[in-house]
Scaffold this active site. Structure first.
Site, PDB file in Angstrom:
ATOM      1  N   CYS A 164     -25.051 -41.404 -76.615  1.00 25.84           N
ATOM      2  CA  CYS A 164     -24.026 -40.625 -75.521  1.00 25.84           C
ATOM      3  C   CYS A 164     -24.369 -40.923 -73.902  1.00 25.84           C
ATOM      4  O   CYS A 164     -23.835 -40.474 -73.077  1.00 25.84           O
ATOM      5  CB  CYS A 164     -24.035 -39.077 -75.866  1.00 25.84           C
ATOM      6  SG  CYS A 164     -23.310 -38.984 -77.579  1.00 25.84           S
ATOM      7  N   HIS A 304     -24.380 -33.287 -68.220  1.00 29.06           N
ATOM      8  CA  HIS A 304     -24.054 -33.622 -69.433  1.00 29.06           C
ATOM      9  C   HIS A 304     -23.272 -32.582 -70.387  1.00 29.06           C
ATOM     10  O   HIS A 304     -22.146 -32.938 -70.810  1.00 29.06           O
ATOM     11  CB  HIS A 304     -25.320 -34.038 -70.294  1.00 29.06           C
ATOM     12  CG  HIS A 304     -25.067 -34.855 -71.483  1.00 29.06           C
ATOM     13  ND1 HIS A 304     -24.259 -35.851 -71.509  1.00 29.06           N
ATOM     14  CD2 HIS A 304     -25.302 -34.661 -72.726  1.00 29.06           C
ATOM     15  CE1 HIS A 304     -24.225 -36.346 -72.943  1.00 29.06           C
ATOM     16  NE2 HIS A 304     -25.063 -35.569 -73.531  1.00 29.06           N
ATOM     17  N   GLU A 315     -30.851 -28.571 -71.109  1.00 34.71           N
ATOM     18  CA  GLU A 315     -30.242 -29.238 -69.878  1.00 34.71           C
ATOM     19  C   GLU A 315     -30.432 -28.112 -68.615  1.00 34.71           C
ATOM     20  O   GLU A 315     -30.726 -28.250 -67.532  1.00 34.71           O
ATOM     21  CB  GLU A 315     -28.795 -29.965 -69.691  1.00 34.71           C
ATOM     22  CG  GLU A 315     -28.619 -30.593 -68.427  1.00 34.71           C
ATOM     23  CD  GLU A 315     -26.994 -31.255 -68.520  1.00 34.71           C
ATOM     24  OE1 GLU A 315     -26.269 -30.888 -69.461  1.00 34.71           O
ATOM     25  OE2 GLU A 315     -26.822 -32.072 -67.580  1.00 34.71           O
ATOM     26  N   LYS A 334     -17.023 -31.750 -69.913  1.00 33.98           N
ATOM     27  CA  LYS A 334     -16.413 -31.932 -71.117  1.00 33.98           C
ATOM     28  C   LYS A 334     -15.599 -30.803 -71.541  1.00 33.98           C
ATOM     29  O   LYS A 334     -15.220 -30.781 -72.646  1.00 33.98           O
ATOM     30  CB  LYS A 334     -17.571 -32.188 -72.005  1.00 33.98           C
ATOM     31  CG  LYS A 334     -18.596 -33.513 -72.082  1.00 33.98           C
ATOM     32  CD  LYS A 334     -19.706 -33.689 -72.787  1.00 33.98           C
ATOM     33  CE  LYS A 334     -20.193 -34.968 -72.685  1.00 33.98           C
ATOM     34  NZ  LYS A 334     -20.836 -35.042 -71.306  1.00 33.98           N
ATOM     35  N   HIS A 339     -16.040 -35.019 -75.499  1.00 37.00           N
ATOM     36  CA  HIS A 339     -17.200 -35.814 -75.328  1.00 37.00           C
ATOM     37  C   HIS A 339     -16.672 -37.200 -75.880  1.00 37.00           C
ATOM     38  O   HIS A 339     -16.629 -37.469 -76.898  1.00 37.00           O
ATOM     39  CB  HIS A 339     -18.568 -35.200 -76.321  1.00 37.00           C
ATOM     40  CG  HIS A 339     -19.614 -35.816 -76.292  1.00 37.00           C
ATOM     41  ND1 HIS A 339     -19.775 -37.066 -75.170  1.00 37.00           N
ATOM     42  CD2 HIS A 339     -20.780 -35.430 -76.476  1.00 37.00           C
ATOM     43  CE1 HIS A 339     -21.068 -37.233 -75.232  1.00 37.00           C
ATOM     44  NE2 HIS A 339     -21.755 -36.499 -75.972  1.00 37.00           N
ATOM     45  N   PHE A 397     -28.513 -39.032 -78.273  1.00 35.43           N
ATOM     46  CA  PHE A 397     -29.276 -39.137 -79.346  1.00 35.43           C
ATOM     47  C   PHE A 397     -30.459 -39.860 -79.456  1.00 35.43           C
ATOM     48  O   PHE A 397     -30.034 -41.150 -79.182  1.00 35.43           O
ATOM     49  CB  PHE A 397     -28.533 -39.262 -80.641  1.00 35.43           C
ATOM     50  CG  PHE A 397     -27.714 -38.097 -81.170  1.00 35.43           C
ATOM     51  CD1 PHE A 397     -27.809 -36.682 -80.614  1.00 35.43           C
ATOM     52  CD2 PHE A 397     -26.909 -38.105 -82.019  1.00 35.43           C
ATOM     53  CE1 PHE A 397     -27.225 -35.752 -81.247  1.00 35.43           C
ATOM     54  CE2 PHE A 397     -25.851 -37.179 -82.555  1.00 35.43           C
ATOM     55  CZ  PHE A 397     -26.262 -35.873 -82.092  1.00 35.43           C
TER      56      PHE A 397
END
Lengths: 412, 84
Positions: A164, A304, A315, A334, A339, A397
């Protein structure tokens, strides 16, 4: 830290995304701060535990490609090449030397829908039933290869795959290609076609996705106490990055400037972020350092902000440490468009670019009650941007982190 | 199986793979010379032809084939020689 020799302008944008397939529609949708998630229509989802997503609804490949060209592309490639060509036409870059023009693409997987269909043929009919297009339609470098062919550029053309964070890395790499003088212009972006049977099943099994099937438009809830996972999206976005002097010399429109890029790795776990957000924090510091800036310069963060328990917690902790007592506005796109995975960093870079252009901080959809473990300022109503610098985060990831820094175009 | 049935299989396959008009696929037509098919297109067309006519054809079979008419003749001969 790098020492860029040249400044890098953003002179073209293109999107094929759930929030819109042209820049102004996309931006209007983002500014409305309402989720576009809805029940999945692309295939039968009755057996799935997750039955909604953010699909790209108004994309017709035949508007951009002839039948034969479109047929030889997986959906991710159709979305990506169309977005790249939009950015190219938006910038009208007038390239004299195609060897000094490149393409950098970010994606998690490549043509996963085609892969699934062809594996079914392989199992049902044996090896001779597999299409000869299986490789060119599924390889993750098909999109940049086809963009290069479409525009005739012969500089570097490549794919970066960091889950991502892929397309944020792609923009960072493109930024460095221009900054160091390798290229004069680079189409940098990314995309993903994750709303496929294979991907939806896989991410559902991980427990990564929101299961709010009865209320899709309130499912993506960045940093909210009641978040329960991310909302799958598909789509692509591209930026045309250009040597600032060149852009000014030819009188190009300049949306914003890319000021810095940071990248690092958590080295912690194949899916979970470092528990205290230390990887994210180091990444943001590296990005600011590469731009010659300090946290006090940042006007807002395009986080993010996936709406997963672990990302938003870690985060948020990283942001609180980075900015200390100063509450820096944080927005997370998002909430509106879900996403895009490999395409997320690029879609959010477009949001950050337009935020800089228009001097505002878009609101975060569905953020109602801040996670009680966090102390950050999540923007829920659109604000005027008080300091012009935007920091945009993408984490993937595998612990891959990328942060980009955007600032305003030089005054004319 | 008649030549007309085999031609129809080529027409169906070429329409699907190449997006060409059905009546442009004639016995004298060449996928490569007339329709700029590349090697991947040709393999796809031939795969579909095999599916349409229900016959498995080895890759070497196509080596000296220059146009669709020659392919039809060879397939007709192959089918009649292997018919029960």
């Amino acid at each position: 830290m790098i020492s860029p020799h040249r400044r890098v302008a953003i002179t073209g944008l293109g999107v094929k995304a759930p929030a819109g397939c042209d820049i102004e529609t996309f931006w209007e949708t983002v500014r409305k701060a309402e989720s576009v998630a809805a029940p999945i229509t692309r295939f039968d989802v009755s057996d799935f535990r997750v039955r909604f997503a953010c699909e790209v609804r108004h994309f017709d490949p035949s508007e951009r490609f002839d039948y034969r060209t479109a047929r030889r592309m997986d959906r991710v490639t159709q979305l990506a090449v169309a977005a790249a060509l939009d950015a190219y036409e938006d910038a009208e870059p007038a390239v004299e030397d195609p060897a000094r023009a490149g393409v950098v693409f970010g994606t998690g997987t490549g043509g996963i829908g085609t892969m699934y269909e062809q594996v079914k043929r392989l199992i049902a009919g044996g090896p001779d039933k597999v299409s000869p297009l299986l490789v060119p339609m599924t390889m993750s470098n098909a999109p940049p290869a086809l963009v290069s062919m479409e525009v005739g550029w012969t500089g570097a053309s490549l794919t970066i795959s960091t889950a991502c964070a892929s397309s944020a890395h792609a923009i960072g790499h493109g930024f460095r290609m221009v900054a160091t003088g390798e290229s004069d212009v680079v189409l940098a972006g990314g995309g993903e076609s994750g709303i496929e049977i294979y991907s939806l099943a896989a991410f559902s099994r991980m427990g990564a996705l929101s299961t709010r099937n009865d209320d899709p438009t309130h499912a993506s809830r960045p940093f909210d106490a009641a978040r329960d996972g991310y909302v799958m999206a598909e789509g692509a976005a591209f930026l045309l990055l250009e040597d600032l002097d060149r852009a000014e010399h030819r009188g190009a429109q300049i949306y914003a400037e890319v000021l810095g890029f940071g990248q690092n790795s958590d080295a912690h776990h194949i899916t979970s972020p470092s528990p205290d957000g230390s990887g994210a924090e180091r990444c943001m510091r590296a990005a600011l350092s590469s731009a010659g800036l300090v946290p006090e310069d940042v006007g807002h963060v395009n986080a993010h902000g996936t709406s997963t328990e672990l990302n938003d917690l870690t985060e948020g902790l990283a942001l609180a440490r980075l900015f200390g007592d100063r509450q820096v506005p944080v927005t997370a796109s998002k909430g509106v468009f879900g996403h895009l995975m490999g395409g997320g960093g690029a879609a959010e870079a477009v949001v950050a670019t337009l935020s800089v252009r228009d001097g505002l901080v878009p609101a975060t959809a569905n953020h109602e009650n801040l996670d009680p473990h966090l102390s950050i300022d999540v923007v829920t109503e659109e604000r005027v941007q008080e300091r012009p610098i935007v920091l945009s985060n993408s984490f993937g990831f595998g612990g891959h982190n990328a942060s980009l820094v955007f600032g305003p175009a030089p005054a004319a | 199986m008649t030549k007309q049935e085999i031609l129809k299989a080529f027409q169906d396959a070429a329409v699907e793979v190449l997006g060409v008009e059905r009546d442009t696929i004639t016995p004298s037509a060449s996928l490569v010379a007339d329709f700029e098919a590349d090697s991947l297109d040709v393999v796809e067309v031939l795969m579909l032809v095999e599916e349409h006519i229900g016959v498995s054809i080895p890759d070497e079979f196509w080596e000296d084939v220059e146009n669709i008419g020659m392919a039809i003749d060879k397939i007709e001969a192959l089918v009649s020689s292997t018919a029960p």
